[in-house]
Design a protein around this motif. Structure first.
Motif, mmCIF file in Angstrom:
data_model
loop_
_atom_site.group_PDB
_atom_site.id
_atom_site.type_symbol
_atom_site.label_atom_id
_atom_site.label_comp_id
_atom_site.label_asym_id
_atom_site.label_seq_id
_atom_site.Cartn_x
_atom_site.Cartn_y
_atom_site.Cartn_z
ATOM 1 N N SER A 37 -13.594 0.786 -0.105
ATOM 2 C CA SER A 37 -14.850 0.856 0.651
ATOM 3 C C SER A 37 -14.745 1.545 2.008
ATOM 4 N N GLY A 38 -15.827 2.218 2.376
ATOM 5 C CA GLY A 38 -15.957 2.841 3.686
ATOM 6 C C GLY A 38 -15.952 1.817 4.809
ATOM 7 N N ASN A 39 -16.081 0.547 4.475
ATOM 8 C CA ASN A 39 -16.052 -0.464 5.552
ATOM 9 C C ASN A 39 -14.652 -0.641 6.133
ATOM 10 N N LEU A 40 -13.673 0.047 5.552
ATOM 11 C CA LEU A 40 -12.317 0.001 6.124
ATOM 12 C C LEU A 40 -12.212 0.885 7.367
ATOM 13 N N ARG A 41 -13.117 1.860 7.456
ATOM 14 C CA ARG A 41 -13.071 2.776 8.612
ATOM 15 C C ARG A 41 -13.215 2.007 9.915
ATOM 16 N N GLN A 42 -12.315 2.324 10.839
ATOM 17 C CA GLN A 42 -12.306 1.685 12.159
ATOM 18 C C GLN A 42 -12.099 0.177 12.105
ATOM 19 N N SER A 43 -11.556 -0.286 11.008
ATOM 20 C CA SER A 43 -11.339 -1.732 10.877
ATOM 21 C C SER A 43 -10.060 -2.176 11.581
ATOM 22 N N GLN A 44 -9.109 -1.240 11.717
ATOM 23 C CA GLN A 44 -7.794 -1.555 12.294
ATOM 24 C C GLN A 44 -7.063 -2.626 11.484
ATOM 25 N N TYR A 45 -7.293 -2.652 10.166
ATOM 26 C CA TYR A 45 -6.617 -3.628 9.297
ATOM 27 C C TYR A 45 -5.196 -3.203 8.915
ATOM 28 N N GLY A 46 -4.846 -1.940 9.247
ATOM 29 C CA GLY A 46 -3.589 -1.377 8.747
ATOM 30 C C GLY A 46 -2.383 -2.277 8.912
ATOM 31 N N HIS A 47 -2.217 -2.817 10.102
ATOM 32 C CA HIS A 47 -1.042 -3.631 10.397
ATOM 33 C C HIS A 47 -1.065 -4.907 9.553
ATOM 34 N N ASP A 48 -2.225 -5.512 9.505
ATOM 35 C CA ASP A 48 -2.420 -6.747 8.737
ATOM 36 C C ASP A 48 -2.104 -6.504 7.240
ATOM 37 N N ILE A 49 -2.623 -5.403 6.716
ATOM 38 C CA ILE A 49 -2.395 -5.073 5.304
ATOM 39 C C ILE A 49 -0.895 -4.876 5.052
ATOM 40 N N ASP A 50 -0.254 -4.112 5.927
ATOM 41 C CA ASP A 50 1.168 -3.809 5.732
ATOM 42 C C ASP A 50 2.073 -5.031 5.876
ATOM 43 N N SER A 51 1.559 -6.119 6.439
ATOM 44 C CA SER A 51 2.401 -7.302 6.628
ATOM 45 C C SER A 51 2.612 -8.074 5.324
ATOM 46 N N HIS A 52 1.940 -7.672 4.260
ATOM 47 C CA HIS A 52 2.070 -8.383 2.983
ATOM 48 C C HIS A 52 3.326 -7.963 2.217
ATOM 49 N N ASP A 53 3.789 -8.848 1.349
ATOM 50 C CA ASP A 53 4.951 -8.505 0.511
ATOM 51 C C ASP A 53 4.572 -7.390 -0.458
ATOM 52 N N PHE A 54 3.377 -7.530 -1.022
ATOM 53 C CA PHE A 54 2.907 -6.522 -1.976
ATOM 54 C C PHE A 54 1.547 -6.000 -1.517
ATOM 55 N N VAL A 55 1.397 -4.679 -1.588
ATOM 56 C CA VAL A 55 0.103 -4.077 -1.239
ATOM 57 C C VAL A 55 -0.384 -3.307 -2.467
ATOM 58 N N LEU A 56 -1.521 -3.732 -2.987
ATOM 59 C CA LEU A 56 -2.059 -3.161 -4.222
ATOM 60 C C LEU A 56 -3.271 -2.283 -3.896
ATOM 61 N N ARG A 57 -3.185 -1.025 -4.297
ATOM 62 C CA ARG A 57 -4.311 -0.104 -4.067
ATOM 63 C C ARG A 57 -4.807 0.417 -5.406
ATOM 64 N N MET A 58 -5.879 1.231 -5.362
ATOM 65 C CA MET A 58 -6.445 1.653 -6.652
ATOM 66 C C MET A 58 -7.094 3.037 -6.633
ATOM 67 N N ASN A 59 -7.145 3.635 -7.813
ATOM 68 C CA ASN A 59 -7.787 4.935 -8.044
ATOM 69 C C ASN A 59 -7.326 5.997 -7.048
ATOM 70 N N ARG A 60 -8.271 6.731 -6.477
ATOM 71 C CA ARG A 60 -7.886 7.909 -5.681
ATOM 72 C C ARG A 60 -7.484 7.569 -4.246
ATOM 73 N N ALA A 61 -7.388 6.304 -3.910
ATOM 74 C CA ALA A 61 -7.197 5.905 -2.513
ATOM 75 C C ALA A 61 -5.990 6.554 -1.836
ATOM 76 N N PRO A 62 -6.220 7.300 -0.753
ATOM 77 C CA PRO A 62 -5.099 7.830 0.024
ATOM 78 C C PRO A 62 -4.767 6.885 1.187
ATOM 79 N N THR A 63 -3.578 7.047 1.758
ATOM 80 C CA THR A 63 -3.277 6.305 3.000
ATOM 81 C C THR A 63 -3.050 7.290 4.151
ATOM 82 N N ALA A 64 -2.498 8.480 3.821
ATOM 83 C CA ALA A 64 -2.181 9.454 4.874
ATOM 84 C C ALA A 64 -3.433 9.807 5.674
ATOM 85 N N GLY A 65 -3.334 9.654 6.972
ATOM 86 C CA GLY A 65 -4.461 9.964 7.844
ATOM 87 C C GLY A 65 -5.349 8.759 8.103
#
Ligand code: NCC
Ligand SMILES: CC(=O)N[C@@H]1[C@@H](O[C@@H]2O[C@H](CO)[C@H](O)[C@H](O)[C@H]2O)[C@@H](O)[C@@H](CO)O[C@H]1O
Length: 390
Positions: free
Chosen positions: A150-178
């Motif tokens: 979702s576009g609601n991730l924009r400007q959420s600053q969740y990156g650090h919180d997400i990366d603190s997990h043991d496993f991070v599950l993403r889906m479909n075309r989702a990029p992380t770079a940038g």
């Protein structure tokens, strides 16, 4: 003779007690963060732990609460079926006949190849086992982040919180770079189907969700001959993924998600819901990010600039709206007239109770709910609507 037997009994009792106490202490250490050395506090914490142990004698993990723990919510217990296997593996590649018949109709495949031959060929090429997500251990607390697009991730600053997990599950075309500061940079598992494939880093496990026999055959040819390049849209002929890193989502599990969690609503579950229920089965704690509309009610992806992003908008009615933190800590303001429900939350920490409340809540909702003027909203798409409404 009697003396020897007595000594054996004593020995056995001693070993038994030693094992029990050690595992209790280990388990205790994992679950409780000791913040004080105040003896009174410690006794309170210890007795609380003891009470839990008596109440839930066979805890499945060492987190404070484990997702799969039974007896906390009847609603959750009625839907959650621990025996369902999320993966197909070379050792367990059998799809029950009824599940197979149901799955075959999902995308109306004309003259599908024999499924047993297809799976035999597939597991002759990929091992399909040995992934860390397939192993469980009651002494650990496995924390997973399920990241929707979702576009609601924009400007959420969740990156650090997400990366603190043991496993991070993403889906479909989702990029992380940038987008690292908002969505994180860590990915351990990535869900795709042939039409949504994207290249991923070497250390990422690719979980393929098959919706038809051709999807399973595509994996084979994408690793070998490169002969399949079209399903209902063009798909990549070849993929650069190590065979050991490929996992297969179990078609019988898709049916389980559809029946138990969607309660037969819609056509079949979305990637988002398939990923979430999958996580409920393989993780001890599940936090959900990036589901739903953005603060202006737009249903675009976080990497796109197209606010009204076409087809997706039509697949997201009705939705879940959710946040454990807000449910725990805040009042939920609802706007009856417009059906607007706001959650001010950072992430959704999943508990059986919460999930129960949310699903009931959303299944009851007839209208699309819109979200306005609030940053950091969490919503979860429930299902794909009937084909004719697309
Ligand atoms: C055109 C089309 O078919 N779009 C579908 C796309 C598309 O096929 C892929 O992105 C590949 O390009 O895939 C879907 O989903 P998509 O890849 O868009 O998103 C994955 C999951 O994230 C959640 N999501 C996404 C955007 C948003 N604004 N809110 C959200 O909650 C949803 O839970 C969603 O499932 C899919 O497979 O489910 C659903 C979309 O409908
Ligand atoms: C937009 C749409 O409904 N396209 C369908 C397509 O649906 C997509 O299927 C994907 C899996 O293959 C995934 O579930 C995605 O979320 C769906 O939008 C298929 O059903 C396809 C079958 O021929 O038909 C397309 O029109």
């Amino acid at each position: 003779m009697v003396a020897v037997r007595k000594r054996n009994v004593k020995m056995f009792t001693f070993v038994f007690l030693l094992i029990t106490i050690t595992s209790f202490v280990l388990n205790y250490k994992h679950q409780v963060t000791i913040t004080t050395w105040d003896i009174k506090q410690l006794i309170i914490q210890f007795s609380e732990q003891f009470r839990k142990l008596i109440k839930y004698p066979r805890r499945p993990c060492s987190c404070t609460t484990c997702v799969s723990e039974r007896g906390r919510s009847l609603w959750f217990d009625q839907r959650f079926n621990q025996t369902m296997q999320p993966f197909l593996t070379s050792r367990d590649a059998l799809i029950p006949e009824d599940s197979y018949r149901w799955w075959l109709k999902l995308q109306g495949e004309k003259s599908p190849k024999n499924i047993n031959d297809t799976l035999k060929e597939l597991f002759g090429i990929i091992p399909g086992d040995g992934d860390p997500l397939q192993e469980r251990d009651i002494f650990t607390c496995r924390r997973c982040a399920v990241v929707g697009n979702s576009g609601n991730l924009r400007q959420s600053q969740y990156g650090h919180d997400i990366d603190s997990h043991d496993f991070v599950l993403r889906m479909n075309r989702a990029p992380t770079a940038g987008f690292e500061s908002d969505v994180g940079s860590k990915t351990t598992h990535h869900f795709v189907y042939p039409e949504s494939y994207k290249e991923m880093a070497e250390n990422v496990s690719m979980i393929v969700i098959p919706f038809k026999t051709l999807d399973l055959r595509w994996i084979v040819t994408a690793l070998t001959t490169g002969t399949i390049n079209f399903t209902y849209v063009p798909v990549p002929r070849k993929i650069k993924v190590k065979k050991e890193k490929i996992l297969i989502y179990n078609p019988a599990f898709i049916k389980y998600v559809y029946e138990n969690w969607l309660q037969h609503h819609g056509r079949y579950p979305s990637t988002g819901l398939l990923s979430l229920v999958f996580a409920l089965h393989v993780c001890d704690e599940v936090n959900v990010y990036g589901f739903g509309a953005d603060s202006r009610g737009h249903w675009h992806h976080y990497w796109e600039n197209n606010p009204s992003a076409g087809a997706f908008r039509q697949t997201v009615s009705p939705q879940f709206l959710c946040s454990l933190k807000s449910l725990q800590n805040e009042e939920i303001p609802t706007d009856d007239a417009g059906g607007t429900i706001h959650f001010h939350c950072q992430s959704w920490r999943l508990s059986a109770f919460l999930l129960g409340t949310l699903v009931l809540f959303c299944l009851k909702g007839k209208q699309r709910k819109t979200l306005n003027n609030l940053p950091r909203l969490q919503t979860l798409e429930l299902y794909l609507p009937p084909l004719q409404s697309l």
